[in-house]
Motif scaffolding. Structure first.
Motif, PDB file in Angstrom:
ATOM      1  N   PRO A  68       7.085   1.636  -5.403  1.00  0.00           N
ATOM      2  CA  PRO A  68       7.857   1.273  -4.204  1.00  0.00           C
ATOM      3  C   PRO A  68       7.084   0.304  -3.312  1.00  0.00           C
ATOM      4  O   PRO A  68       5.884   0.483  -3.088  1.00  0.00           O
ATOM      5  N   GLY A  69       7.794  -0.715  -2.794  1.00  0.00           N
ATOM      6  CA  GLY A  69       7.165  -1.758  -1.994  1.00  0.00           C
ATOM      7  C   GLY A  69       6.383  -1.231  -0.815  1.00  0.00           C
ATOM      8  O   GLY A  69       5.317  -1.738  -0.479  1.00  0.00           O
ATOM      9  N   ARG A  70       6.916  -0.197  -0.184  1.00  0.00           N
ATOM     10  CA  ARG A  70       6.270   0.366   0.996  1.00  0.00           C
ATOM     11  C   ARG A  70       4.853   0.861   0.672  1.00  0.00           C
ATOM     12  O   ARG A  70       3.951   0.825   1.510  1.00  0.00           O
ATOM     13  N   PRO A  73       1.093  -1.953   0.418  1.00  0.00           N
ATOM     14  CA  PRO A  73       0.043  -2.194   1.422  1.00  0.00           C
ATOM     15  C   PRO A  73      -0.583  -0.895   1.959  1.00  0.00           C
ATOM     16  O   PRO A  73      -1.602  -0.950   2.629  1.00  0.00           O
ATOM     17  N   GLN A  74       0.024   0.244   1.648  1.00  0.00           N
ATOM     18  CA  GLN A  74      -0.477   1.512   2.202  1.00  0.00           C
ATOM     19  C   GLN A  74      -1.537   2.173   1.325  1.00  0.00           C
ATOM     20  O   GLN A  74      -2.173   3.132   1.756  1.00  0.00           O
ATOM     21  N   ARG A 125     -12.878  -6.116   7.943  1.00  0.00           N
ATOM     22  CA  ARG A 125     -12.165  -6.373   9.207  1.00  0.00           C
ATOM     23  C   ARG A 125     -12.910  -5.736  10.382  1.00  0.00           C
ATOM     24  O   ARG A 125     -12.958  -6.285  11.480  1.00  0.00           O
ATOM     25  N   SER A 132     -10.187  -2.338  16.305  1.00  0.00           N
ATOM     26  CA  SER A 132      -8.722  -2.359  16.369  1.00  0.00           C
ATOM     27  C   SER A 132      -8.124  -3.113  15.183  1.00  0.00           C
ATOM     28  O   SER A 132      -6.912  -3.082  14.981  1.00  0.00           O
ATOM     29  N   TRP A 133      -8.960  -3.798  14.404  1.00  0.00           N
ATOM     30  CA  TRP A 133      -8.464  -4.534  13.240  1.00  0.00           C
ATOM     31  C   TRP A 133      -8.376  -3.674  11.982  1.00  0.00           C
ATOM     32  O   TRP A 133      -7.860  -4.107  10.961  1.00  0.00           O
ATOM     33  N   GLY A 135      -6.812  -1.152   9.685  1.00  0.00           N
ATOM     34  CA  GLY A 135      -5.444  -0.686   9.548  1.00  0.00           C
ATOM     35  C   GLY A 135      -5.334   0.830   9.575  1.00  0.00           C
ATOM     36  O   GLY A 135      -6.264   1.544   9.185  1.00  0.00           O
ATOM     37  N   ALA A 136      -4.187   1.301  10.031  1.00  0.00           N
ATOM     38  CA  ALA A 136      -3.962   2.750  10.129  1.00  0.00           C
ATOM     39  C   ALA A 136      -4.053   3.424   8.754  1.00  0.00           C
ATOM     40  O   ALA A 136      -4.471   4.583   8.653  1.00  0.00           O
ATOM     41  N   TYR A 137      -3.693   2.704   7.704  1.00  0.00           N
ATOM     42  CA  TYR A 137      -3.668   3.338   6.366  1.00  0.00           C
ATOM     43  C   TYR A 137      -5.053   3.548   5.766  1.00  0.00           C
ATOM     44  O   TYR A 137      -5.204   4.276   4.790  1.00  0.00           O
ATOM     45  N   SER A 139      -7.031   5.384   7.025  1.00  0.00           N
ATOM     46  CA  SER A 139      -7.271   6.806   7.252  1.00  0.00           C
ATOM     47  C   SER A 139      -6.906   7.657   6.040  1.00  0.00           C
ATOM     48  O   SER A 139      -7.431   8.749   5.882  1.00  0.00           O
TER      49      SER A 139
ATOM     50  N   SER B  16       2.638  -5.119   6.941  1.00  0.00           N
ATOM     51  CA  SER B  16       1.577  -4.121   7.069  1.00  0.00           C
ATOM     52  C   SER B  16       1.931  -2.768   6.472  1.00  0.00           C
ATOM     53  O   SER B  16       1.071  -2.073   5.968  1.00  0.00           O
ATOM     54  N   ALA B  17       3.181  -2.394   6.519  1.00  0.00           N
ATOM     55  CA  ALA B  17       3.534  -1.079   5.996  1.00  0.00           C
ATOM     56  C   ALA B  17       4.397  -1.178   4.746  1.00  0.00           C
ATOM     57  O   ALA B  17       4.697  -0.177   4.111  1.00  0.00           O
ATOM     58  N   GLY B  18       4.778  -2.397   4.384  1.00  0.00           N
ATOM     59  CA  GLY B  18       5.533  -2.571   3.156  1.00  0.00           C
ATOM     60  C   GLY B  18       7.011  -2.276   3.328  1.00  0.00           C
ATOM     61  O   GLY B  18       7.436  -1.698   4.318  1.00  0.00           O
ATOM     62  N   VAL B  19       7.765  -2.708   2.347  1.00  0.00           N
ATOM     63  CA  VAL B  19       9.215  -2.493   2.386  1.00  0.00           C
ATOM     64  C   VAL B  19       9.654  -1.944   1.041  1.00  0.00           C
ATOM     65  O   VAL B  19       9.262  -2.455  -0.009  1.00  0.00           O
ATOM     66  N   ASP B  20      10.425  -0.877   1.063  1.00  0.00           N
ATOM     67  CA  ASP B  20      10.972  -0.344  -0.180  1.00  0.00           C
ATOM     68  C   ASP B  20      12.166  -1.159  -0.616  1.00  0.00           C
ATOM     69  O   ASP B  20      12.890  -1.710   0.223  1.00  0.00           O
ATOM     70  N   GLU B  21      12.361  -1.190  -1.899  1.00  0.00           N
ATOM     71  CA  GLU B  21      13.574  -1.798  -2.412  1.00  0.00           C
ATOM     72  C   GLU B  21      14.757  -1.019  -1.845  1.00  0.00           C
ATOM     73  O   GLU B  21      14.730   0.203  -1.775  1.00  0.00           O
ATOM     74  N   LEU B  42       2.179   6.978  10.585  1.00  0.00           N
ATOM     75  CA  LEU B  42       1.099   6.018  10.340  1.00  0.00           C
ATOM     76  C   LEU B  42       1.623   4.582  10.385  1.00  0.00           C
ATOM     77  O   LEU B  42       0.929   3.676  10.851  1.00  0.00           O
ATOM     78  N   GLU B  46       0.285   1.703  12.748  1.00  0.00           N
ATOM     79  CA  GLU B  46      -0.121   0.399  12.225  1.00  0.00           C
ATOM     80  C   GLU B  46       0.580  -0.720  13.005  1.00  0.00           C
ATOM     81  O   GLU B  46      -0.022  -1.734  13.357  1.00  0.00           O
ATOM     82  N   ARG B  53      -3.472  -6.378  18.567  1.00  0.00           N
ATOM     83  CA  ARG B  53      -4.289  -7.526  18.166  1.00  0.00           C
ATOM     84  C   ARG B  53      -3.609  -8.841  18.547  1.00  0.00           C
ATOM     85  O   ARG B  53      -4.254  -9.779  18.995  1.00  0.00           O
TER      86      ARG B  53
END
Lengths: 413, 86
Positions: A68-70, A73-74, A125, A132-133, A135-137, A139, B16-21, B42, B46, B53
């Motif tokens: 999944p795209g989400r 980056p996580q 970063r 602050s640079w 990323g939350a992920y 963690s 930053s958090a991505g997108v699901d299909e 989260l 983010e 920033r």
């Protein structure tokens, strides 16, 4: 005792592979049979200034196409590989997790590095720009347990979940734990591992054990049991396996699966300088006893095959003392992938199950002349069509971990 | 004075958090809860980090509770920017 009284171990009903030998069970198996190496120059960063420049990398992996795209980056690259392999393993097992009770599905994966590439990016970063640079992920993405957690969330598996960090032995230890969970009532366990630590930070961390080969030839750098053994090359990826009770698999019409987890044992080496012997032989003997088999029942050994000369001699000696000199075929297809750390033994188990299913012992590519003290029957040159029914998989993790797992072909007593 | 817009929020979320299909960040998402769009707390943290920033403002972690939907998040950030005089 009649056959019906025999307690059958849990079965492996699904396999998902994301390894340097390829993506998918069939691609991996064909590469292994053909002796096609997945080792090449490191491509995820420029390795020119590092003493190790070759590694096993998963060819053509596209996270966009597989998870999944989400989650891209996580999570770290190692988790991407794990998510993809877990989804393939579930599909291979014919399981739709939505059909099963969520608290009866468990996830136990093996990790040796956590999300080092993700972590390195966030650390850069931090020191270039400031806190602050980050990323939350960060963690969650760098955790050893990140892959387990993401598989659990994605597939709605809320039974016992965990991660085992035993370096290369972890891929067997998770299957030992999966068996324990099945005995305690879990219906299905997603198990295995996919480490990926081919970033500068990850590679430098690996270099600290001084066991990586610096030979500047991808075909000659990792030669376990050979007179020219010089250490090993690292790799990324591994395999995920679906473990179920034999009854549970039969009840849902999944048949007998690839094979049975018949025996398992773990051991820990004495500290350096101790007069006590390494734990490997005892670990192997206990795994055989646990499976209720004798050494003569074992048809093939998938070796740990460290590539570090003294480790090779220790392993060869343990095998000779257990089975007799040259009396059992030994193989190490991991020369095609490099050592995959948390994913390595899981991939060995996948390969061993395929060997049992197809009745073929894959050969070991690379070693040509056995080192003194390595009196083993190393399968080389080409696969052997000997119809193996019982396999022993051996794994050792840096720092003293030892594990051994006995697999039996489904349908054999 | 800068104004934080829904399209900027969408851009940050997808980077930053991505997108699901199947998730239409371009659709009418303003009043859909982040959780229903597939984003956990989260992801919102983010988002806050990215806004901090870009605009040089400080956002408390507790602010996540004030941002249950994209519309509320845009509203919160704009109030913050106005207050900070950015």
């Amino acid at each position: 005792m009649s056959t019906s009284d025999v307690v059958t171990g849990p079965v492996v009903t699904g396999i998902g592979v994301c390894a340097p030998t390829g993506i998918g069970v069939e691609t991996h198996w064909q590469a292994v049979l053909a002796g096609k190496s997945g080792i090449g120059r490191i491509e995820r960063f420029d390795p020119a200034r590092y003493p190790v420049r070759y590694a096993g990398q998963v060819p053509g992996f596209s996270a966009q196409d597989r998870i999944p795209g989400r989650l891209i980056p996580q999570t770290d690259h190692g988790t991407h590989l794990g998510l993809a392999a877990a989804a393939s393993a579930l599909a291979d097992a014919g399981v739709d997790p939505a059909d099963l009770p969520e608290y009866e599905m468990a996830v136990v994966t093996s990790s040796s590095s956590g999300g080092t590439e993700f972590g390195q990016h966030e650390m850069e970063r931090l020191y270039r720009h400031g806190p602050s640079w980050v990323g939350a992920y960060q963690s969650i993405a760098w955790f050893y347990a990140a892959t387990t957690g993401q598989i659990s969330i994605r597939h709605g598996m809320r039974g016992p979940c965990g991660v085992m960090c035993c370096e290369q032995a972890g891929g067997l230890d998770v299957l030992g734990q999966a068996r324990r969970l099945v005995r305690l009532g879990a219906r299905l366990v997603v198990s295995g591992g996919t480490d990926a630590s081919l970033c500068p930070y990850g590679l430098v961390a690996q270099l600290s054990n001084r066991r990586l080969s610096t030979v500047d030839d991808p075909a000659r750098a990792y030669l376990p049991f050979d007179v020219e053994a010089s250490g090993y090359l690292p790799g990324e990826g591994g395999a995920m396996l679906i473990v179920e009770s034999a009854d549970g698999a039969r009840d849902r019409g999944a048949g007998q699966g690839y094979g049975v987890i018949a025996g398992y044992a773990a051991g820990f080496d004495p500290p350096p300088g101790s007069s006590r012997p390494p734990a490997l032989r005892r670990t192997i003997e206990r795994a055989l006893a646990d499976a209720g088999v004798t050494p003569s029942d074992v048809d093939v050994v998938f070796a740990d095959a460290s590539g570090v000369p003294e480790d090779d001699v220790i392993e060869a000696r343990a095998l000779v003392e257990t089975f007799g000199p040259g009396s059992v075929p030994v193989t190490a297809p991991k020369t095609l992938t490099g050592r995959l750390y948390g994913g390595g033994a899981a991939l060995d188990v996948a390969t061993a199950l395929l060997a049992l299913r197809h009745g073929v012992i894959p050969h070991t590519v690379g070693p040509t002349r056995l080192a003194p003290g390595c009196d083993i029957d190393l399968v080389s040159g080409e696969p052997r069509n000997t119809g193996p029914r019982t396999a022993l998989v051996v794994a050792r993790g840096h720092g003293g971990f030892n594990a051994a797992l006995v697999l039996r072909r489904s349908g054999s007593d | 004075m800068s104004e934080f817009t829904l399209s900027e929020l969408k851009e940050i979320m997808s980077a930053s958090a991505g997108v699901d299909e199947g998730v239409e960040l371009d659709g009418d998402i303003a009043d859909v809860a982040f959780a229903d769009l597939g984003y956990d707390s989260l992801a919102v943290l983010e988002l806050c980090g990215q806004v901090e920033r870009r605009y040089g403002v400080s956002i408390s972690d507790d602010a996540v509770a004030e941002m249950p939907t994209p519309a509320k998040a845009v509203e919160y950030v704009n109030a913050l920017l106005a207050k900070a005089g950015v």
